[in-house]
Write a protein that holds these residues in place. Structure first.
Motif, short mmCIF file in Angstrom:
data_model
loop_
_atom_site.label_atom_id
_atom_site.label_comp_id
_atom_site.label_asym_id
_atom_site.label_seq_id
_atom_site.Cartn_x
_atom_site.Cartn_y
_atom_site.Cartn_z
N ILE A 142 -43.54 -42.03 -15.92
CA ILE A 142 -42.52 -43.02 -15.59
C ILE A 142 -41.39 -42.98 -16.62
O ILE A 142 -40.20 -43.02 -16.27
N ASN A 143 -41.75 -42.88 -17.89
CA ASN A 143 -40.73 -42.82 -18.94
C ASN A 143 -39.89 -41.55 -18.84
O ASN A 143 -38.67 -41.58 -19.05
N LEU A 144 -40.52 -40.44 -18.50
CA LEU A 144 -39.79 -39.18 -18.32
C LEU A 144 -38.84 -39.27 -17.13
O LEU A 144 -37.70 -38.79 -17.18
N THR A 181 -41.10 -27.07 -10.37
CA THR A 181 -42.03 -26.61 -11.40
C THR A 181 -42.89 -27.78 -11.86
O THR A 181 -42.36 -28.85 -12.19
N ALA A 182 -44.21 -27.61 -11.87
CA ALA A 182 -45.12 -28.66 -12.35
C ALA A 182 -45.21 -28.61 -13.87
O ALA A 182 -45.35 -27.54 -14.45
N PRO A 219 -31.58 -22.63 -4.64
CA PRO A 219 -32.39 -23.86 -4.57
C PRO A 219 -32.14 -24.77 -5.77
O PRO A 219 -31.85 -24.31 -6.87
N MET A 220 -32.27 -26.07 -5.54
CA MET A 220 -32.16 -27.04 -6.61
C MET A 220 -33.42 -26.95 -7.48
O MET A 220 -34.53 -26.97 -6.97
N GLN A 221 -33.24 -26.80 -8.78
CA GLN A 221 -34.37 -26.67 -9.71
C GLN A 221 -34.86 -28.06 -10.12
O GLN A 221 -34.11 -28.83 -10.72
N LEU A 222 -36.09 -28.37 -9.77
CA LEU A 222 -36.66 -29.68 -10.05
C LEU A 222 -37.95 -29.54 -10.85
O LEU A 222 -38.62 -28.51 -10.79
N THR A 223 -38.29 -30.61 -11.59
CA THR A 223 -39.51 -30.63 -12.39
C THR A 223 -40.38 -31.81 -11.95
O THR A 223 -39.88 -32.92 -11.77
N LEU A 272 -39.65 -35.58 -10.18
CA LEU A 272 -40.73 -36.12 -9.37
C LEU A 272 -41.91 -36.38 -10.29
O LEU A 272 -42.05 -35.73 -11.33
N ILE A 273 -42.78 -37.32 -9.91
CA ILE A 273 -43.97 -37.58 -10.70
C ILE A 273 -45.13 -37.96 -9.79
O ILE A 273 -44.94 -38.49 -8.69
N ILE A 274 -46.34 -37.63 -10.25
CA ILE A 274 -47.53 -38.22 -9.67
C ILE A 274 -47.89 -39.39 -10.56
O ILE A 274 -47.92 -39.27 -11.80
N VAL A 275 -48.16 -40.55 -9.96
CA VAL A 275 -48.33 -41.78 -10.74
C VAL A 275 -49.21 -42.75 -9.97
O VAL A 275 -49.20 -42.75 -8.73
#
Length: 319
Positions: A73-75, A62-63, A26-30, A83-86
């Protein structure tokens, strides 16, 4: 020769298994969320787990705890998270290079979907005589901390009503300070951009009678036309003590956004995994119950990632 052939065959099979394992990894995402005491972090953890578990091995998310919208947004812009919650007003400012992102457009931010509303809640003391935003004139009003997203929303609302800070005494103070000032009768009214119910407003409502000031009618339509990241919302009746009737207002939206660079098929899979497992999301976090396919594009004013758009076209939400 026969032995050599067997060895070569074994090595070929092993190589195929290795290649298959590599392909299936799996692709590792944050995911950037918010502080551990807020809503974004636990909701982000639930979303990360449920999307990962239902992606068919496509992703493992991973959260990560962060300072919420602006830091997220800057990250994202730096590629430190995927991904972000915004808040959608913040994403709009970033994409268009306004407000907090003046002269610094963040163009790699794209939307997956709206998650839940963060209502603009305008509260006045009963003895202030305030029943409308127009009644702010000559009063003491808390507008939020200077330079905050809350204060930006207040300016947008005042503009729709033809009012400026010159028309009343503006108090540029935090939510915590506002709560104390209101209890001490130092401010007549305040505006919070936050999910409903808000604990501070609940606390205040037990101590004194409140007026829940609506944002509705033609002025609301004008406001949304100028600021498309705002959407019509209602604070349901009996959300707070003494608030028997629903209150018309507007809301910004907490949205799930993603780096533009992520592959279309990956984002399609994540979007599908989210919306096909909403019951699990709702069971994992109460705000998950507000995530609805029918409202997935509400208040989205930045480009939708092609992968998410593909899913929404299949669902009949986009052409």
């Amino acid at each position: 020769m026969k032995k050599l052939s067997k060895i070569l065959a074994f090595l070929s099979i092993a190589a195929l298994f290795a290649a298959g394992a590599a392909f299936a990894a799996p692709m590792q995402l944050t995911m950037g969320t918010g502080g551990t005491a807020g809503t974004y972090y636990p909701l982000g953890g639930a979303l990360s787990q449920i999307i990962s578990d239902n992606s068919g091995g496509t992703v493992n998310i991973t959260a990560q705890s962060t300072g919420a919208s602006i830091e997220n947004i800057n990250l994202l812009a730096a590629g430190d998270v995927d991904l972000i919650i915004v808040q959608n007003d913040m994403s709009d400012y970033a994409y268009n290079g306004t407000e907090f992102f003046k002269d610094r457009k963040i163009e790699n931010i794209t939307a997956i979907a709206r998650l839940y509303p963060e209502h603009i809640q305008v509260i006045a003391s009963k003895d202030s005589g305030i029943k409308s935003i127009a009644d702010f004139k000559g009063k003491n009003i808390s507008v939020g901390a200077p330079g905050s997203g809350n204060e930006a929303n207040v300016r947008q609302i005042l503009d729709a009503y033809g009012i400026t800070y010159n028309d009343f005494k503006a108090h540029f103070i935090s939510y915590a300070e506002t709560t104390d000032h209101f209890k001490d009768r130092l401010v007549d009214a305040f505006s919070y951009t936050t999910g409903a119910p808000n604990p501070s407003i609940q606390d205040i409502s037990t101590l004194q009678d409140l007026v829940f000031v609506p944002i509705d009618g033609e002025i609301r339509d004008k406001l949304i036309a100028k600021y498309p990241f705002l959407a019509k919302e209602v604070i349901p009746g009996n959300t707070y003590r003494g608030q028997d009737q629903p209150v018309e207002t507007v809301a910004v939206q907490a949205i799930l956004a993603v780096r533009k660079e992520l592959p279309e098929d990956v984002v399609y899979t994540m979007t599908k995994a989210l919306f096909q497992n909403l019951e699990a999301v709702g069971n994992a976090h109460h705000k998950g119950k507000s995530i609805l396919l029918s409202k997935a594009l509400d208040g989205i004013s930045i480009p939708v990632h092609p992968g998410a758009a593909k899913f929404f076209k299949e669902a009949g939400l986009m052409k």
